[in-house]
Enzyme design. Structure first.
Site, mmCIF file in Angstrom:
data_model
loop_
_atom_site.group_PDB
_atom_site.id
_atom_site.type_symbol
_atom_site.label_atom_id
_atom_site.label_comp_id
_atom_site.label_asym_id
_atom_site.label_seq_id
_atom_site.Cartn_x
_atom_site.Cartn_y
_atom_site.Cartn_z
ATOM 1 N NE ARG A 287 -3.616 0.297 2.473
ATOM 2 C CZ ARG A 287 -3.799 1.067 3.551
ATOM 3 N NH1 ARG A 287 -3.241 0.751 4.701
ATOM 4 N NH2 ARG A 287 -4.543 2.153 3.480
ATOM 5 C CB SER A 288 0.743 4.410 -1.860
ATOM 6 O OG SER A 288 -0.364 5.050 -1.285
ATOM 7 N N GLY B 121 4.470 2.231 1.634
ATOM 8 C CA GLY B 121 5.587 2.413 0.710
ATOM 9 C C GLY B 121 6.289 3.735 0.960
ATOM 10 N NE ARG B 122 1.948 7.731 -0.254
ATOM 11 C CZ ARG B 122 1.169 8.581 -0.886
ATOM 12 N NH1 ARG B 122 1.241 9.857 -0.599
ATOM 13 N NH2 ARG B 122 0.322 8.146 -1.775
ATOM 14 C CG ASP C 257 0.015 -20.342 -9.137
ATOM 15 O OD1 ASP C 257 -0.123 -19.724 -10.217
ATOM 16 O OD2 ASP C 257 1.075 -20.881 -8.784
ATOM 17 C CD GLU D 228 8.772 -12.655 -0.495
ATOM 18 O OE1 GLU D 228 8.859 -11.682 -1.262
ATOM 19 O OE2 GLU D 228 8.362 -13.761 -0.872
ATOM 20 C CD GLN E 271 -3.278 -2.003 -3.080
ATOM 21 O OE1 GLN E 271 -4.442 -1.663 -3.246
ATOM 22 N NE2 GLN E 271 -2.253 -1.188 -3.293
ATOM 23 C CE1 TYR F 266 1.747 -23.040 -5.070
ATOM 24 C CE2 TYR F 266 0.603 -23.821 -3.117
ATOM 25 C CZ TYR F 266 1.767 -23.403 -3.749
ATOM 26 O OH TYR F 266 2.929 -23.363 -3.036
#
Lengths: 313, 229
Positions: free
Chosen positions: B114-115, B118-119, B132, B142, B161, B175
Site C-alpha cells: 500500500r502506498s 511504501g512512503r 496461483d 517478505e 492489498q 495450486y
C-alpha cells in the site's frame, strides 16, 4: 440432521479412547520432530529413536489404555531433550478467560509428565502445567485456564472456565482422565450434552465446525453473506461484516470436528499404519486441525482487539 | 480481467463453492475495499534470520540437514494484540497475512504494497507477489524496511492489498493439485523450502560424486605430495 450431526451422534466410546492415544502420539511425534531440528546431534538422535518407538507403538494396535501408556512412556523421555516454546495462543486464551490484569500472574510450563493435574488439585505455586506434547493442542488448553483460575482464587473455577470456554472444558477433562479412572465417560457425556446441536438456528460452534471441515480458518462469523441488496457499493459493503468468534465457539467447533471427523479417520488409518503413508496421513490430519485451531484463536484475539476499539479484556 | 470491487464482493459472497473466493476475516470491508483491490492485514507471527552462526545456506546438503540448519538459524516471534514488532532499517523478516485466503480455480491474485506504507519505506514482498488459482492458506510477506527509521508494526494493520484476475477458463492445474507444492494450506508464516525443489536432487547427486572422486584421489598413492614407492 446432516452428516456432521450423524457422525457426532454415532461416535463409539472405543473410538474416543483410541483416538486420544493416537492424537497424543501424533502430537508427540511433531514435538520430537521440531525439537530434533534444533537440538544438538545426540539429542536429535534420541528424538529420532523416540519417534521410531512411537510409530511402533501405534502400529502395534494395542488396546487404548496400553497405547496411552506406551505413548506416555515416550513422553516422559522429553525430560532429556531441549524444550520447545509453548504457542503464544495459550497465553491469549488465559487473557481471554482471566482478563489482562491477571493473565501474567501465572507461569505456564510444559512438563515431560504426560498426565494433567486433577481438576480438584489446587496448584501450590503460581504454576500451571501442561504435558509438553499437548502444547500445540488447543482443545486441551482449557485445562491450563482451569489451573490458572484456581490460582487466581476464582470461586468454583470449573463453572467459571465453563462459562468462558463452554462444554469443551468437560471434554478436555474427560480426555485427560482417560486411562487413569472411570470418570472419563461421565465427563465426556456432560461435555457432549453442552455442545449438542440445538433444534432452532444452527449453533455457532456447529457453523464453525462445518467451515473447519472445509479446511477454512474459523476466527469469525460472517454476517450479511446472503444479503447483497442495496444500490451503492457502500450500502452493500456495509451489510457484510465479520464478527470475531469467541474462544469457546472455536474450541467447541474443534471438538465437534475432532469427534465427528478426525477421530474416526485416525482410528481407520491406525489399522493400516504399517502401510506406506498411513502414519504420515495421520500426522497431517492432526497437524492440520491443530494449526487451524491455533491460528483461529490467534486471529480471533486480534479481531476482538480491534472490534473492541483496542480493549483486550 | 481484473475484478472490480463489486465483482470481488460478489465472489466473496458466492454460495457456489467453486466460484467462492475466501478471504477471512474481513474486519472492516468498507475500509478494505478499493476500486479493484482488497486490503489485507499483517498477522501476528514473524520469522527472522539469526546470522551470527550462519556462514551461508548450502542447498546441496541433505534436505533434512538443511531444514535443521534453517530451524537453528531462524528466530520465531509472535506478537500479542497491541504489541509492536519493530522492523529496523535494512532489516528483513518474513510474516504472513492475518487473513486466510482461498482462491477458486478461475481466479489468480497479486499481492501489492500500500502506498501509505511504501512512503515509509516498507516493502511487503521482494519478488514473490503472485498467487496461483487454488491457493489456500495465509500469504507470506517478505518484509523489508528500506526507509531510514525503525517501523513499529502491529498485527491487524493493513499493510498490503490483493488484486484479483479472472482466468478465461478455470485452471486444470490449480495450486492445491500441483504435484510439487511446498506452501499450500500453511496457516502462518513459513520459511523458504527452496531446498525441496526437485532440481536440487540432480545437483546433490553431482556434488556427492565430486566429493567421492576427491576423496578417492586423496586416498590414492601419491596424494599430498607423497612419492609412489
Amino acid at each position: 440432521m446432516d452428516e456432521l450431526e450423524s457422525r457426532w451422534n454415532a461416535i463409539p466410546w472405543e473410538t474416543v479412547c483410541r483416538a486420544r492415544g493416537l492424537g497424543l502420539a501424533c502430537r508427540l511425534d511433531r514435538y520430537l520432530e521440531e525439537v530434533a531440528a534444533v537440538a544438538p546431534r545426540a539429542e536429535a538422535a534420541l528424538a529420532g529413536r523416540l519417534r521410531s518407538e512411537l510409530r511402533d507403538a501405534v502400529a502395534g494396535l494395542a488396546a487404548p489404555d496400553e497405547l496411552l501408556a506406551a505413548v506416555g512412556a515416550v513422553h516422559r523421555e522429553l525430560a532429556y531433550l531441549p524444550r520447545a516454546p509453548l504457542p503464544a495462543g495459550v497465553y491469549g486464551l488465559l487473557r481471554d478467560v482471566l482478563g489482562q490484569a491477571r493473565d501474567r500472574d501465572v507461569v505456564v510450563a510444559g512438563v515431560p509428565e504426560p498426565v494433567w493435574p486433577k481438576a480438584h488439585q489446587r496448584p501450590r505455586r503460581p504454576v500451571a502445567v501442561m504435558p509438553l506434547a499437548e502444547g500445540r493442542n488447543p482443545l486441551m488448553w482449557p485445562l491450563v485456564a482451569l489451573q490458572a483460575a484456581a490460582l487466581a482464587g476464582v470461586h468454583q473455577p470449573e463453572s467459571y472456565v465453563e462459562g468462558a470456554v463452554g462444554g469443551g472444558l468437560w471434554l478436555a477433562l474427560a480426555e485427560a482422565a482417560l486411562g487413569s479412572g472411570t470418570e472419563a465417560r461421565e465427563l465426556w457425556e456432560r461435555g457432549r450434552g453442552l455442545l449438542a446441536p440445538g433444534d432452532g438456528e444452527p449453533d455457532r460452534p456447529w457453523q464453525l465446525a462445518r467451515a473447519l471441515a472445509e479446511g477454512v480458518l474459523i476466527s469469525g462469523h460472517r454476517r450479511g453473506a446472503r444479503n447483497s441488496g442495496g444500490e451503492g457499493i457502500y450500502s452493500r459493503l456495509g451489510q457484510v461484516q465479520d464478527d470475531p468468534a469467541h474462544p469457546g465457539e472455536i474450541l467447541g467447533a474443534g471438538w465437534i470436528h475432532w469427534y465427528a471427523r478426525v477421530a474416526p479417520e485416525l482410528v481407520e488409518l491406525a489399522e493400516i499404519s504399517g502401510a506406506d503413508g498411513a502414519w504420515r496421513r495421520m500426522r497431517s490430519l492432526v497437524d492440520r486441525v491443530d494449526d487451524l485451531l491455533c491460528r483461529s484463536l490467534d486471529v480471533a484475539a486480534i479481531h476482538r482487539f480491534f472490534a473492541a476499539g483496542g480493549s483486550v479484556e | 480481467m481484473i475484478l472490480n470491487e463489486s465483482q470481488i464482493l460478489e465472489r466473496l459472497l458466492s454460495p457456489d463453492p467453486a466460484r467462492r473466493l475466501v478471504v477471512t476475516p474481513l474486519l472492516a470491508p468498507e475500509q478494505q475495499f478499493g476500486p479493484s483491490s482488497l486490503d489485507v492485514r499483517l498477522g501476528p507471527d514473524f520469522k527472522l534470520v539469526r546470522t551470527s552462526r550462519l556462514t551461508h545456506l548450502d542447498p546441496l546438503k541433505d534436505p533434512a540437514e538443511i531444514e535443521a540448519d534453517v530451524a537453528r538459524y531462524t528466530e520465531n516471534v509472535v506478537i500479542q494484540p497491541g504489541e509492536p514488532f519493530v522492523l529496523h532499517p535494512g532489516e528483513f523478516a518474513l510474516a504472513s497475512t492475518l487473513e486466510f485466503i482461498r482462491l477458486p480455480f478461475d481466479i489468480a491474485a497479486r499481492l501489492e504494497g500500500r502506498s501509505t506504507w511504501g512512503r515509509l519505506g516498507l516493502e511487503v514482498h521482494a519478488t514473490a507477489g503472485f498467487v496461483d488459482p487454488g491457493f489456500s492458506g495465509a500469504l507470506t510477506f517478505e518484509l523489508k524496511n528500506s526507509g531510514k527509521v525503525p517501523l513499529p508494526l502491529y498485527a491487524g494493520l493493513r499493510v498490503a492489498q490483493l488484486c484479483f484476475f479472472q482466468l478465461s477458463e478455470a485452471s486444470q492445474l490449480p495450486y492445491a493439485a500441483k504435484r510439487y507444492t511446498k506452501y499450500s494450506g500453511r496457516m502462518g508464516t513459513e520459511g523458504s523450502q527452496y531446498f525441496r525443489d526437485p532440481e536440487y536432487a540432480a545437483l546433490r547427486a553431482v556434488a556427492r560424486m565430486r566429493l567421492a572422486g576427491e576423496d578417492a584421489a586423496r586416498r590414492s598413492p601419491g596424494a599430498d605430495g607423497e612419492a609412489a614407492p
